[in-house]
Design a protein around this motif. Structure first.
Motif, mmCIF file in Angstrom:
data_model
loop_
_atom_site.group_PDB
_atom_site.id
_atom_site.type_symbol
_atom_site.label_atom_id
_atom_site.label_comp_id
_atom_site.label_asym_id
_atom_site.label_seq_id
_atom_site.Cartn_x
_atom_site.Cartn_y
_atom_site.Cartn_z
ATOM 1 N N ALA A 82 3.939 -2.938 4.613
ATOM 2 C CA ALA A 82 4.488 -3.494 5.848
ATOM 3 C C ALA A 82 4.102 -2.663 7.063
ATOM 4 C CB ALA A 82 6.012 -3.600 5.749
ATOM 5 N N GLY A 83 3.785 -1.393 6.859
ATOM 6 C CA GLY A 83 3.303 -0.592 7.975
ATOM 7 C C GLY A 83 2.061 -1.190 8.608
ATOM 8 N N TYR A 84 1.289 -1.919 7.813
ATOM 9 C CA TYR A 84 0.109 -2.611 8.334
ATOM 10 C C TYR A 84 0.475 -4.002 8.834
ATOM 11 C CZ TYR A 84 -4.248 -5.209 8.483
ATOM 12 O OH TYR A 84 -5.276 -6.022 8.890
ATOM 13 N N TRP A 85 1.185 -4.797 8.013
ATOM 14 C CA TRP A 85 1.427 -6.199 8.347
ATOM 15 C C TRP A 85 2.474 -6.377 9.439
ATOM 16 C CZ3 TRP A 85 -2.228 -9.136 6.574
ATOM 17 C CH2 TRP A 85 -2.836 -8.841 5.352
ATOM 18 N N ASN A 86 3.598 -5.706 9.293
ATOM 19 C CA ASN A 86 4.691 -5.794 10.260
ATOM 20 C C ASN A 86 5.604 -4.603 10.022
ATOM 21 O OD1 ASN A 86 6.872 -6.378 11.888
ATOM 22 N ND2 ASN A 86 7.119 -8.486 11.189
ATOM 23 N N PRO A 87 5.592 -3.606 10.901
ATOM 24 C CA PRO A 87 6.368 -2.383 10.630
ATOM 25 C C PRO A 87 7.852 -2.625 10.450
ATOM 26 C CG PRO A 87 5.597 -2.453 12.913
ATOM 27 C CD PRO A 87 4.872 -3.531 12.190
ATOM 28 N N ALA A 88 8.378 -3.734 10.979
ATOM 29 C CA ALA A 88 9.808 -4.022 10.800
ATOM 30 C C ALA A 88 10.158 -4.211 9.338
ATOM 31 C CB ALA A 88 10.192 -5.270 11.599
ATOM 32 N N GLY A 89 9.204 -4.638 8.515
ATOM 33 C CA GLY A 89 9.471 -4.873 7.101
ATOM 34 C C GLY A 89 9.645 -3.610 6.284
ATOM 35 N N LEU A 90 9.366 -2.446 6.860
ATOM 36 C CA LEU A 90 9.502 -1.198 6.122
ATOM 37 C C LEU A 90 10.949 -0.907 5.729
ATOM 38 C CD1 LEU A 90 7.048 1.108 8.106
ATOM 39 C CD2 LEU A 90 6.790 0.347 5.742
ATOM 40 N N VAL A 91 11.922 -1.541 6.386
ATOM 41 C CA VAL A 91 13.326 -1.307 6.009
ATOM 42 C C VAL A 91 13.610 -1.872 4.617
ATOM 43 C CG1 VAL A 91 14.118 -1.256 8.398
ATOM 44 C CG2 VAL A 91 14.107 -3.428 7.133
ATOM 45 N N GLY A 92 12.700 -2.678 4.084
ATOM 46 C CA GLY A 92 12.865 -3.161 2.715
ATOM 47 C C GLY A 92 12.672 -2.094 1.662
ATOM 48 N N VAL A 93 12.141 -0.938 2.056
ATOM 49 C CA VAL A 93 11.996 0.195 1.136
ATOM 50 C C VAL A 93 13.330 0.921 1.072
ATOM 51 C CG1 VAL A 93 10.763 2.335 0.652
ATOM 52 C CG2 VAL A 93 9.549 0.395 1.670
ATOM 53 N N LYS A 94 13.956 0.914 -0.082
ATOM 54 C CA LYS A 94 15.293 1.469 -0.236
ATOM 55 C C LYS A 94 15.297 2.661 -1.184
ATOM 56 C CE LYS A 94 17.428 -1.960 1.996
ATOM 57 N NZ LYS A 94 18.202 -1.779 3.229
ATOM 58 N N ASP A 95 16.102 3.636 -0.856
ATOM 59 C CA ASP A 95 16.462 4.753 -1.738
ATOM 60 C C ASP A 95 15.320 5.724 -2.039
ATOM 61 O OD1 ASP A 95 19.108 3.802 -2.022
ATOM 62 O OD2 ASP A 95 18.429 2.399 -3.563
ATOM 63 N N ASN A 96 14.122 5.210 -2.340
ATOM 64 C CA ASN A 96 13.039 6.080 -2.789
ATOM 65 C C ASN A 96 11.742 5.768 -2.047
ATOM 66 O OD1 ASN A 96 14.553 7.198 -5.232
ATOM 67 N ND2 ASN A 96 14.588 4.990 -5.633
ATOM 68 N N PRO A 97 10.853 6.736 -1.952
ATOM 69 C CA PRO A 97 9.557 6.486 -1.306
ATOM 70 C C PRO A 97 8.761 5.422 -2.050
ATOM 71 C CG PRO A 97 9.963 8.842 -1.533
ATOM 72 C CD PRO A 97 11.026 8.148 -2.333
ATOM 73 N N ASN A 98 7.966 4.691 -1.291
ATOM 74 C CA ASN A 98 7.098 3.652 -1.827
ATOM 75 C C ASN A 98 5.676 3.915 -1.345
ATOM 76 O OD1 ASN A 98 5.804 0.680 -1.454
ATOM 77 N ND2 ASN A 98 7.256 0.684 -3.154
ATOM 78 N N VAL A 99 4.703 3.802 -2.251
ATOM 79 C CA VAL A 99 3.314 4.133 -1.943
ATOM 80 C C VAL A 99 2.415 2.974 -2.352
ATOM 81 C CG1 VAL A 99 1.377 5.671 -2.484
ATOM 82 C CG2 VAL A 99 3.662 6.616 -2.145
ATOM 83 N N GLY A 100 1.413 2.696 -1.539
ATOM 84 C CA GLY A 100 0.417 1.684 -1.865
ATOM 85 C C GLY A 100 -0.981 2.237 -1.672
ATOM 86 N N ILE A 101 -1.925 1.810 -2.519
ATOM 87 C CA ILE A 101 -3.293 2.287 -2.434
ATOM 88 C C ILE A 101 -4.238 1.149 -2.791
ATOM 89 C CG2 ILE A 101 -3.281 3.168 -4.815
ATOM 90 C CD1 ILE A 101 -5.120 5.433 -3.831
ATOM 91 N N MET A 102 -5.378 1.072 -2.108
ATOM 92 C CA MET A 102 -6.339 0.006 -2.349
ATOM 93 C C MET A 102 -7.746 0.501 -2.074
ATOM 94 S SD MET A 102 -6.771 -3.678 -0.412
ATOM 95 C CE MET A 102 -7.821 -3.002 0.878
ATOM 96 N N HIS A 103 -8.695 0.016 -2.870
ATOM 97 C CA HIS A 103 -10.122 0.270 -2.623
ATOM 98 C C HIS A 103 -10.874 -1.030 -2.830
ATOM 99 C CE1 HIS A 103 -14.069 2.131 -2.561
ATOM 100 N NE2 HIS A 103 -14.349 1.474 -3.683
ATOM 101 N N ALA A 104 -11.830 -1.316 -1.951
ATOM 102 C CA ALA A 104 -12.623 -2.536 -2.068
ATOM 103 C C ALA A 104 -14.054 -2.260 -1.648
ATOM 104 C CB ALA A 104 -12.029 -3.648 -1.214
ATOM 105 N N ASN A 105 -14.990 -2.922 -2.329
ATOM 106 C CA ASN A 105 -16.400 -2.895 -1.955
ATOM 107 C C ASN A 105 -16.796 -4.266 -1.431
ATOM 108 O OD1 ASN A 105 -16.937 -0.228 -2.757
ATOM 109 N ND2 ASN A 105 -17.228 -0.859 -4.875
ATOM 110 N N TYR A 106 -17.489 -4.280 -0.305
ATOM 111 C CA TYR A 106 -17.962 -5.522 0.275
ATOM 112 C C TYR A 106 -19.489 -5.536 0.322
ATOM 113 C CZ TYR A 106 -13.154 -6.322 1.837
ATOM 114 O OH TYR A 106 -11.784 -6.511 1.880
ATOM 115 N N PHE A 107 -20.047 -6.746 0.270
ATOM 116 C CA PHE A 107 -21.496 -6.930 0.370
ATOM 117 C C PHE A 107 -22.223 -6.103 -0.685
ATOM 118 C CE2 PHE A 107 -19.719 -7.078 4.744
ATOM 119 C CZ PHE A 107 -19.769 -8.449 4.905
ATOM 120 N N ALA A 108 -21.813 -6.317 -1.947
ATOM 121 C CA ALA A 108 -22.451 -5.654 -3.093
ATOM 122 C C ALA A 108 -22.398 -4.134 -2.973
ATOM 123 C CB ALA A 108 -23.889 -6.127 -3.253
#
Length: 370
Positions: free
Chosen positions: A55-81
């Protein structure tokens, strides 16, 4: 005359505003790719429903949905071969008895091993491939987020969030830019519905480019009749993203969530469904089906455009094209593995990409939506 691919790349992509500050329609476009395989699979329709670290990317207001404990996201993508690489990391930390949430998001989009053909042709006109070197073009962004509950009851939850973002862009040893901007958003959730809005680049995002060329490079640019840039400033106009969604329950095990978003831009006519001289609107739609909140399937459509019909030799017929995407996810305790199969072009001329991302909720406790 020398064919200077390097200069063409720099002038076309990296510093379109050479002499003075101006708004650019497609400035800092790497920040509009998306974040997390869930959102990408749903056609980037996330402004109303995102409630984890992404939500920090999409809409920072949605970060309040993270409750009690830290939440982590990770992504990797390759484009154009594998020519372009996109990396994303986010983390959210609830504070003050879950009344507020702090977040950080880091993005990198890079193209490596770009041939530098500036000195490909010798002064006598001969071609010397030994003179070709390579460089990288990389874009970085750091988003520092803050979110807070405005009102919270059993039936309704209203929250506010803001991002302060720092942008760094680098093209080999030739050019660098620093940029700064602010995003602000609202999000409201009911029993089965949710709405959201985020103003990106709220105060406009400012990029200041500086260039550094050696005397030998300046000479080559001069001989090929290319401008030698010194400094330039680039402004990104504000953009408003609004959206709403609804969750349909089928029994106690199955849930189907639908969300519709609209990107509203104010920088002139764009190739979108609703296109005006000042304001343009680009809709995107996403669906997510879940079974017992363990298995997920997703789909989405985004980026509607008018384009010339394939096979039309007269270049007169235009048709509507769009970018489809699908995906899936599985949740094992506090770990969520997401997959997206996305399209960078359109349904007739696809450029598909496989994307995986990981979301982890630390601490062993479940949030309100689990």
């Amino acid at each position: 005359m020398r064919q200077n691919l390097l200069v063409s790349l720099l002038l076309t992509i990296c510093f379109p505003a050479i002499v003075f500050s101006q708004f650019r329609k497609y400035s800092n476009e790497f920040l509009n790719i998306g974040a997390g395989a869930r959102g990408l699979a749903m056609g980037n329709a996330q402004v109303a429903s995102a409630d984890d670290a992404t939500a920090g990317y999409w809409n920072p207001a949605g970060l309040v949905g993270v409750k009690d404990n830290p939440n982590v996201g990770i992504m990797h993508a390759n484009y154009f071969a594998g020519i372009a690489k996109y990396d994303y990391l986010s983390a959210a930390f609830p504070v003050q008895d879950n009344r507020r949430t702090l977040g950080i998001s880091i993005l990198r989009f890079a193209v490596d091993d770009i041939p530098n053909t500036l000195f490909l042709v010798e002064p006598d006109g001969s071609i010397n491939y030994n003179n070709i070197q390579s460089f990288s073009s990389a874009d970085y962004a750091v988003l520092l987020s803050f979110a807070q509950h405005i009102k919270e009851t059993e039936e309704k939850r209203l929250s506010f969030g803001v991002n302060a973002k720092v942008i760094y862009r680098k093209v080999g040893s030739f050019a660098t830019a620093w940029g700064f901007g602010i995003d602000a958003g609202l999000q409201m959730h009911g029993q089965n519905w949710h709405v959201g809005a985020v103003a990106r680049d709220l105060t406009t995002t400012f990029n200041a480019w500086t260039f550094k060329f050696s005397e030998k490079e300046k000479e080559a640019l001069y001989l090929t009749k290319n401008d030698i840039p010194v400094k330039s400033n680039e402004l990104t106009a504000p953009r408003l993203v609004i959206g709403g969604g609804y969750d349909f329950h089928i029994g106690s095990a199955v849930k189907i969530g639908a969300e519709l978003n609209a990107d509203i831009t104010f920088d002139g006519k764009r190739n979108t469904i609703l296109s005006g001289n000042t304001v343009s609107v680009d809709p995107h739609f996403g669906l997510e089906g879940s079974f017992k909140d363990i298995f997920f399937i997703r789909g989405g459509i985004t980026n509607f455009q008018r384009a010339l019909k394939d096979g039309d030799t007269l270049n007169q017929k235009k048709v509507w094209i769009y970018q489809p995407s699908v995906g899936a996810g599985v949740k094992i305790r506090n770990v969520m593995l997401d997959y997206a199969f996305t399209n960078l072009a359109n349904q007739d001329n696809p450029l598909y990409t496989h994307i995986f991302s990981l979301r982890i909720n630390f601490g062993g406790k479940k949030d309100d939506n689990e």
